[in-house]
Design an enzyme around this catalytic site. Sequence first.
Site, PDB file in Angstrom:
ATOM      1  CG  ASP A 132      34.284  44.168  36.569  1.00  0.00           C
ATOM      2  OD1 ASP A 132      34.657  44.553  37.557  1.00  0.00           O
ATOM      3  OD2 ASP A 132      34.927  44.531  35.440  1.00  0.00           O
TER       4      ASP A 132
ATOM      5  CG  ASN B 193      41.738  49.103  27.724  1.00  0.00           C
ATOM      6  OD1 ASN B 193      40.997  49.033  28.802  1.00  0.00           O
ATOM      7  ND2 ASN B 193      41.815  47.969  27.327  1.00  0.00           N
TER       8      ASN B 193
ATOM      9  CG  HIS C 238      39.167  48.335  30.490  1.00  0.00           C
ATOM     10  ND1 HIS C 238      39.514  47.050  30.966  1.00  0.00           N
ATOM     11  CD2 HIS C 238      39.082  48.843  32.220  1.00  0.00           C
ATOM     12  CE1 HIS C 238      40.169  46.327  32.164  1.00  0.00           C
ATOM     13  NE2 HIS C 238      40.018  47.984  32.995  1.00  0.00           N
TER      14      HIS C 238
ATOM     15  CD  GLU D 111      38.517  45.343  27.849  1.00  0.00           C
ATOM     16  OE1 GLU D 111      39.150  46.007  28.650  1.00  0.00           O
ATOM     17  OE2 GLU D 111      39.723  44.306  28.324  1.00  0.00           O
TER      18      GLU D 111
HETATM   19  P1  PGA Z   1      43.253  49.190  38.791  1.00  0.00           P
HETATM   20  O1  PGA Z   1      42.060  48.622  37.540  1.00  0.00           O
HETATM   21  O2  PGA Z   1      43.200  50.062  39.565  1.00  0.00           O
HETATM   22  O3  PGA Z   1      44.849  47.613  38.904  1.00  0.00           O
HETATM   23  O4  PGA Z   1      44.303  50.168  37.709  1.00  0.00           O
HETATM   24  C1  PGA Z   1      41.159  49.734  37.226  1.00  0.00           C
HETATM   25  C2  PGA Z   1      40.344  49.329  35.899  1.00  0.00           C
HETATM   26  O5  PGA Z   1      41.482  48.013  34.612  1.00  0.00           O
HETATM   27  O6  PGA Z   1      39.841  49.098  35.554  1.00  0.00           O
END
Ligand code: PGA
Length: 530
Positions: free
Chosen positions: A67, A136, A138, A143
């Site tokens: 992404d 959350n 995702h 999302e």
């Molecule tokens: P993080 O993010 O590795 O910074 O916890 C993971 C994500 O949001 O997919």
Amino acid sequence: MRIITCDTYEELSKKAAKIVASQITLKPDSVLGLATGSTPVGMYSALAKLCKRGELDFSEVKTFNLDEYYPISKANKQSYDYFMRKNLFSKINIKNENVHIPNGETTDPKKECEDYEKQIKASGGIDLQVLGIGQNGHIGFNEPDASLNSYTHLANLSENTISANSRFFDTPSEVPKQAMTMGISTILNAKKIILLASGANKRRVVSELINGGINTSIPATMLKTHPDVTLICDKDAYIGAKLGIDIGGTNIKVAVIDSDKVVYKCHFKTGATEEKILSSLIEKIKSINASFNITTVGIGTPGIIKNGKVTSANLPFSDTPLQSIIAKETGLCTTVDNDANCAALGEVVFGNTKDCENIVLVTLGTGIGGGIIMHRQILHSNNNMGEIGHFVIQAENGRPCKCGQHGCWEQYCSMTAFIKDAKQLALENPDSILFGMIKNDKLSGKDIFKAIDCGCEVAQKVFDRYVRYLALGINSLVNIFGPDAVVLAGGVTEQGDKLLNPLKRLIKNDIRIEISDLQNDAGALGAAML
Ligand code: PGA
């Protein structure tokens, strides 16, 4: 979904890097799907080190990032383009033209997404996709609920994600509100997926992922439909309690392990029918889960287990789908294994051989049971294995065994055999102390040792022969498996050094012989660690 738990973030990073490195070694022109965020940083640094040392070659590797924020300039330090160049691409020998990241500077994000999807397909598809998981649930920027589009698309970020990502920006208002992201189908089309989760802020979502069903409110649960997903988490992300259950013929033993400590133990009577056993298990697991936050359930049971279905001679189980029934009724991730295997695992994790990599557990009871641990894992096959009581130690005129063979080890060294031999010799020697110990036609193991203490030569003779046969079997096991230690459990081992000292004199190569300090608790403890 396979789950690998690591003690630390460093270990998680090394394990993940090893998986990526193996993929590249096996297929030098692999197509990798890569993730950003804080979690994979350690993995990227481990990969960069391997490349620097000349142990890994990225020259033919292609990458597609999950992404990118939209809109964002590539020069922006918070762009994923910048992140990937800083943390990985500038440190490895990857060709610039082989790197793909959605272009956050495009004026036509819809077309950019469609082209991105086409490029992935044209490359032959993603061989290994690395994922992080949002608090959350995702994956990528897919999302919860609303925006579960299948392919690469422009997504609106949720409030939760904007707030989680605001730590990288000076103010929350600077966090982009949209991103281009691979869709759930793009991700699920990858041949292999590794999902990394680190830190206590991921604990809740990891527990929901492992134990919950598939639902769009936690997009990561879609991964459960993929055949080759490995979740790698550190302890902080995966700290829920583990419930272990050991189903015995008389009692069912239960242990709850939280942060490597036993926090609860109990036992209850084993029901007489399949229905009674299952309903008592379900009720108990539910009530324990209400008090402890249970992440996983492990069950040890006698018998043969195939695909979670149990058939046992000692319990009313016949092709009983124990694993699926318990998982469905309790909603908890459940694993089932043979009880002796669980006990062996319990020994190597919690017992006096916890410093060992490889052990063989021998339980000397009504029969002889055992489990084999190699590299701290249960040694399994697709068929019944580890029936160490049934290798033949007496080829000629061997005693008949219920398994159909003659001369099986358990016909000489089980507690049953030991007592039977002692009784027979006592009856042949009515002037012996041992004979005097027979009451109501019964003799116990303890009686034999009492007679030895009183100087009974007949009892000594039985014991000496027992120890010789025991050593014969153990030496054979040592020859086959080369363990660091052999652990003995069962009633006769209560004798401690009285058994151990003469036995050790007959064991080859000074192999370590230990008497289990867990005994009957090992099964439930090991089941918890399945
Ligand atoms: P993080 O993010 O590795 O910074 O916890 C993971 C994500 O949001 O997919």
